[in-house]
Scaffold this active site. Structure first.
Site, PDB file in Angstrom:
ATOM      1  N   TYR A  65       6.615  10.558  15.872  1.00 24.90           N
ATOM      2  CA  TYR A  65       7.080   9.850  17.061  1.00 24.90           C
ATOM      3  C   TYR A  65       6.480   8.445  17.056  1.00 24.90           C
ATOM      4  O   TYR A  65       5.277   8.258  17.245  1.00 24.90           O
ATOM      5  CB  TYR A  65       6.658  10.570  18.336  1.00 24.90           C
ATOM      6  CG  TYR A  65       7.357  11.888  18.599  1.00 24.90           C
ATOM      7  CD1 TYR A  65       8.487  12.275  17.886  1.00 24.90           C
ATOM      8  CD2 TYR A  65       6.894  12.744  19.585  1.00 24.90           C
ATOM      9  CE1 TYR A  65       9.124  13.473  18.135  1.00 24.90           C
ATOM     10  CE2 TYR A  65       7.534  13.951  19.853  1.00 24.90           C
ATOM     11  CZ  TYR A  65       8.639  14.312  19.123  1.00 24.90           C
ATOM     12  OH  TYR A  65       9.270  15.509  19.381  1.00 24.90           O
ATOM     13  N   PRO A 220      16.677  20.343  27.219  1.00 26.90           N
ATOM     14  CA  PRO A 220      16.963  21.335  28.256  1.00 26.90           C
ATOM     15  C   PRO A 220      18.084  20.931  29.210  1.00 26.90           C
ATOM     16  O   PRO A 220      18.560  21.782  29.963  1.00 26.90           O
ATOM     17  CB  PRO A 220      15.628  21.455  28.989  1.00 26.90           C
ATOM     18  CG  PRO A 220      14.991  20.121  28.809  1.00 26.90           C
ATOM     19  CD  PRO A 220      15.355  19.714  27.402  1.00 26.90           C
ATOM     20  N   LEU A 221      18.496  19.668  29.144  1.00 27.56           N
ATOM     21  CA  LEU A 221      19.622  19.221  29.969  1.00 27.56           C
ATOM     22  C   LEU A 221      20.833  18.847  29.120  1.00 27.56           C
ATOM     23  O   LEU A 221      21.823  18.337  29.635  1.00 27.56           O
ATOM     24  CB  LEU A 221      19.204  18.024  30.838  1.00 27.56           C
ATOM     25  CG  LEU A 221      18.088  18.323  31.849  1.00 27.56           C
ATOM     26  CD1 LEU A 221      17.666  17.053  32.550  1.00 27.56           C
ATOM     27  CD2 LEU A 221      18.551  19.369  32.855  1.00 27.56           C
ATOM     28  N   GLY A 223      23.128  16.805  26.295  1.00 24.33           N
ATOM     29  CA  GLY A 223      23.527  15.405  26.366  1.00 24.33           C
ATOM     30  C   GLY A 223      22.600  14.397  25.725  1.00 24.33           C
ATOM     31  O   GLY A 223      22.805  13.195  25.878  1.00 24.33           O
ATOM     32  N   PRO A 226      25.008  12.238  20.978  1.00 17.83           N
ATOM     33  CA  PRO A 226      26.461  12.251  21.128  1.00 17.83           C
ATOM     34  C   PRO A 226      27.062  13.614  20.782  1.00 17.83           C
ATOM     35  O   PRO A 226      26.677  14.251  19.805  1.00 17.83           O
ATOM     36  CB  PRO A 226      26.913  11.182  20.126  1.00 17.83           C
ATOM     37  CG  PRO A 226      25.760  10.245  20.022  1.00 17.83           C
ATOM     38  CD  PRO A 226      24.544  11.123  20.122  1.00 17.83           C
TER      39      PRO A 226
END
Length: 308
Positions: A65, A220-221, A223, A226
């Protein structure tokens, strides 16, 4: 970088769960997005300090990261007395200037090198480490010398555990078969892409519950890349948020917490306001009707998209 005496222990959002033998808040923090703050290091440190203030005691990171930048922020911001459990991952490495921010690093010698880099970057002697495979979910697929047998990887991971450099072994981006093969080494967690609208791994989630393995979903959401469906676009999610007086994102996080008791969330953000919203999702309650409406949403999980 963990202490048994966490100052946040009394304020665990969403309740508590087990990770690598420690009790942690079910809502932790994913540090990947902190790489955006390279030009404002103080802001990155402030986000991490705010997370601790909000009761976060589980941070997910990786040496790749920001090519070590994020681990450096964690080293600067997190103190032993904070009682924070830091979990990193290996199986990839930073790829500055390349077409993607990372490349796979699956060979045993590369796994060892990444463990050493994580320890050096975080300034610690031992940490929990996830083996990031490339079997499932969005992301790169191995070819050439990056096609490595699981047994060879687990051999070096267990050797590092025996040496005291790895405190606990987890898995990431794995198939159900790989998880089953890895059970003898005692994995403490599994990180796979999973959300209300992408429930491909329900059988794996159930196996983790049966084996006492923490389920730590990324995206977890949805989106995040793409082509991946978004939880917050679902009419039932929007309706539930309006009724509860919260955000659709909070509904999506609350559903995962309610759906599986061994889930630990690691939502990521580089914004203090979003951090607060994510932590507050632990207090969102879902009644039986709302839960049934959300459960009825069809899963449209898609595998193979890019991720880091």
């Amino acid at each position: 970088m963990a202490s048994p005496h966490s100052s946040a222990a009394s304020a665990r959002s969403g309740g508590s769960g087990l990770l690598a033998g420690r009790t942690v808040s079910r809502i932790g923090y994913g540090a990947m997005q902190l790489s955006r703050l390279r030009a404002d290091r103080d802001a990155g440190v402030a986000i991490l300090r705010r997370a601790v203030e909000l009761g976060v005691d589980h941070i997910d990171t990786a040496n790749f990261y920001g090519d070590g930048f994020v681990n450096g922020l964690i080293r600067q911001a997190i103190r032993p007395e904070d009682g924070v459990t830091v979990v990193s991952k290996v199986g990839a490495t930073a790829n500055p200037g390349g077409p993607r921010p990372l490349r796979l690093a699956q060979r045993p010698e590369e796994l060892r090198a990444e463990v050493e880099a994580n320890l050096a970057g975080l300034g610690i002697d031992q940490l929990a480490v996830n083996l990031r495979r490339a079997d499932a979910g969005p992301g790169l697929r191995p070819d050439g010398d990056q096609v490595v047998d699981l047994d060879d990887q687990l051999a070096v991971m267990t050797a590092l555990r025996d040496e005291g450099k790895i405190g606990a072994i987890g898995l990431s981006s794995v198939s159900l078969d790989v998880l089953r093969r890895a059970l003898p080494v005692g994995p403490v967690c599994v990180q796979n892409a999973y959300s209300l609208v992408a429930r491909d791994d329900e059988e794996m989630l159930e196996l983790c519950l049966a084996e006492g393995i923490a389920w730590v979903p990324y995206f977890p959401l949805g989106g995040a890349v793409p082509g991946l469906p978004k939880v917050t676009d679902e009419p039932a999610v929007i309706a539930a948020a309006q009724a509860a007086g919260c955000t659709p994102a909070q509904i999506g996080l609350a559903w995962i917490l309610r759906h599986a008791p061994h889930t630990l969330l690691i939502p990521g953000t580089a914004d203090a306001g979003h951090l607060q919203v994510n932590v507050d999702a632990g207090a969102v309650e879902l009644d039986d009707k709302t839960l049934a409406d959300l459960d009825a949403i069809s899963t449209r999980g898609r595998r193979g998209q890019d991720r880091t």
